[in-house]
Design an enzyme around this catalytic site. Structure first.
Site, mmCIF file in Angstrom:
data_model
loop_
_atom_site.group_PDB
_atom_site.id
_atom_site.type_symbol
_atom_site.label_atom_id
_atom_site.label_comp_id
_atom_site.label_asym_id
_atom_site.label_seq_id
_atom_site.Cartn_x
_atom_site.Cartn_y
_atom_site.Cartn_z
ATOM 1 N N GLY A 1 0.771 -1.245 0.000
ATOM 2 C CA GLY A 1 0.000 0.000 0.000
ATOM 3 C C GLY A 1 0.797 1.287 0.000
ATOM 4 C CG ASP B 1 -1.084 1.924 3.176
ATOM 5 O OD1 ASP B 1 -0.785 1.527 4.328
ATOM 6 O OD2 ASP B 1 -1.659 1.188 2.352
ATOM 7 C CG ASP C 1 -8.068 -0.069 9.755
ATOM 8 O OD1 ASP C 1 -8.879 0.857 9.662
ATOM 9 O OD2 ASP C 1 -8.415 -1.261 9.817
ATOM 10 C CE LYS D 1 -9.615 3.549 7.528
ATOM 11 N NZ LYS D 1 -10.101 2.217 7.124
ATOM 12 C CG PHE E 1 -12.666 0.410 2.413
ATOM 13 C CD1 PHE E 1 -11.685 -0.370 3.003
ATOM 14 C CD2 PHE E 1 -12.700 0.494 1.022
ATOM 15 C CE1 PHE E 1 -10.759 -1.064 2.234
ATOM 16 C CE2 PHE E 1 -11.779 -0.199 0.248
ATOM 17 C CZ PHE E 1 -10.813 -0.975 0.864
ATOM 18 C CG ASP F 1 -5.400 -3.011 -1.992
ATOM 19 O OD1 ASP F 1 -5.009 -2.553 -0.898
ATOM 20 O OD2 ASP F 1 -5.657 -4.215 -2.165
ATOM 21 N NE ARG G 1 -1.978 -2.495 -4.296
ATOM 22 C CZ ARG G 1 -2.136 -2.724 -3.002
ATOM 23 N NH1 ARG G 1 -2.145 -1.726 -2.149
ATOM 24 N NH2 ARG G 1 -2.290 -3.948 -2.555
HETATM 25 P P1 IMP Z 1 -3.936 -2.416 10.351
HETATM 26 O O1 IMP Z 1 -2.972 -3.544 10.637
HETATM 27 O O2 IMP Z 1 -5.352 -2.787 10.701
HETATM 28 O O3 IMP Z 1 -3.523 -1.097 10.980
HETATM 29 O O4 IMP Z 1 -4.038 -2.278 8.807
HETATM 30 C C1 IMP Z 1 -3.080 -1.714 8.079
HETATM 31 C C2 IMP Z 1 -3.226 -2.050 6.620
HETATM 32 O O5 IMP Z 1 -4.570 -2.360 6.215
HETATM 33 C C3 IMP Z 1 -2.842 -0.836 5.843
HETATM 34 O O6 IMP Z 1 -1.450 -0.764 5.662
HETATM 35 C C4 IMP Z 1 -3.625 -1.009 4.554
HETATM 36 O O7 IMP Z 1 -2.869 -1.784 3.650
HETATM 37 C C5 IMP Z 1 -4.871 -1.752 4.973
HETATM 38 N N1 IMP Z 1 -6.004 -0.797 5.128
HETATM 39 C C6 IMP Z 1 -6.478 -0.287 6.280
HETATM 40 N N2 IMP Z 1 -7.519 0.551 6.077
HETATM 41 C C7 IMP Z 1 -7.694 0.585 4.739
HETATM 42 C C8 IMP Z 1 -8.631 1.308 3.880
HETATM 43 O O8 IMP Z 1 -9.501 2.096 4.300
HETATM 44 N N3 IMP Z 1 -8.475 1.085 2.555
HETATM 45 C C9 IMP Z 1 -7.547 0.248 2.022
HETATM 46 N N4 IMP Z 1 -6.668 -0.432 2.776
HETATM 47 C C10 IMP Z 1 -6.734 -0.269 4.134
HETATM 48 MG MG MG Z 2 -0.382 -1.430 4.061
#
Ligand code: IMP
Ligand code: MG
Length: 180
Positions: A48, A104, A107, A135, A156, A163, A169
């Site tokens: 990402g 990127d 979350d 977020k 989202f 993506d 992307r």
């Molecule tokens: P985390 O481990 O839940 O913090 O997720 C991180 C990864 O999930 C990011 O690096 C993104 O690749 C993907 N991700 C999280 N939120 C989104 C979104 O809203 N759109 C697309 N990809 C996301």
């Molecule tokens: Mg990522």
């Protein structure tokens, strides 16, 4: 800027490329100031963050900077699976080095926590994170990134590297899933 459709879902414009560029520039100024006269290894978390990392790395124009890549996967469709898979590991020796993780989006925070734990084993001098997006409401573990471009609600989004199952992307702007 028009709406876009992927997998039958409609997304509307959310953050324009000019706004993204402005934040990338601001982040670069802060990073340049904080790492002046230091060696820094940018660690781009694939897939990402490759577009953000390319823009940020150029904008930083630090003399003593390198970039490398690691690959993680946690998302399927529009949901975090909660399980993070490391698909491609780190080849560099990071002992005694300043590592700047480039993400990127933060979350749930699960990827970030796992990555920081992994990096700590390599005995770096410092580890910080820069994420284009963050977020806060979705964060379940870990902490906010040391640097981020935009704090956004728990929705989202896609484009500018982000993506939906590998698609979108290449959109130069960021789009958000439209409410029904
Ligand atoms: P985390 O481990 O839940 O913090 O997720 C991180 C990864 O999930 C990011 O690096 C993104 O690749 C993907 N991700 C999280 N939120 C989104 C979104 O809203 N759109 C697309 N990809 C996301
Ligand atoms: Mg990522």
């Amino acid at each position: 800027m028009e709406e876009v459709t992927y997998q039958g879902l409609t997304f509307e414009p959310y953050i324009r490329r000019e706004e993204i560029a402005k934040q990338v520039h601001r982040l670069a100024q802060e990073i340049k100031r904080d790492y002046a006269n230091e060696n820094v290894l940018f660690l781009c978390v694939l897939n990402g963050s490759f577009i953000f990392a390319a823009d940020l790395f150029r904008a930083c124009d630090l003399q003593d900077a390198e970039i490398t890549f690691i690959r993680f996967k946690s998302y399927e469709g529009m949901e975090s699976t909660g399980a993070v898979k490391q698909i491609m590991g780190l080849s560099e020796d990071i002992a005694g080095r300043n590592v700047l993780i480039v993400e990127d989006i933060i979350d749930s925070g699960v990827t970030a926590v796992q990555l920081r734990k992994e990096l700590d084993k390599g005995k770096p001098k410092s580890v910080k994170m820069v994420s284009l997006l963050y977020k806060p409401e979705a964060l379940t573990v870990g902490k906010a990134p040391e640097y981020y471009g935009f704090a956004i609600p728990n929705k989202f989004i896609l484009g500018y590297g982000l993506d939906l199952d590998g698609l979108a992307r290449n959109l130069p702007d960021i789009y958000v899933l439209k409410d029904k």
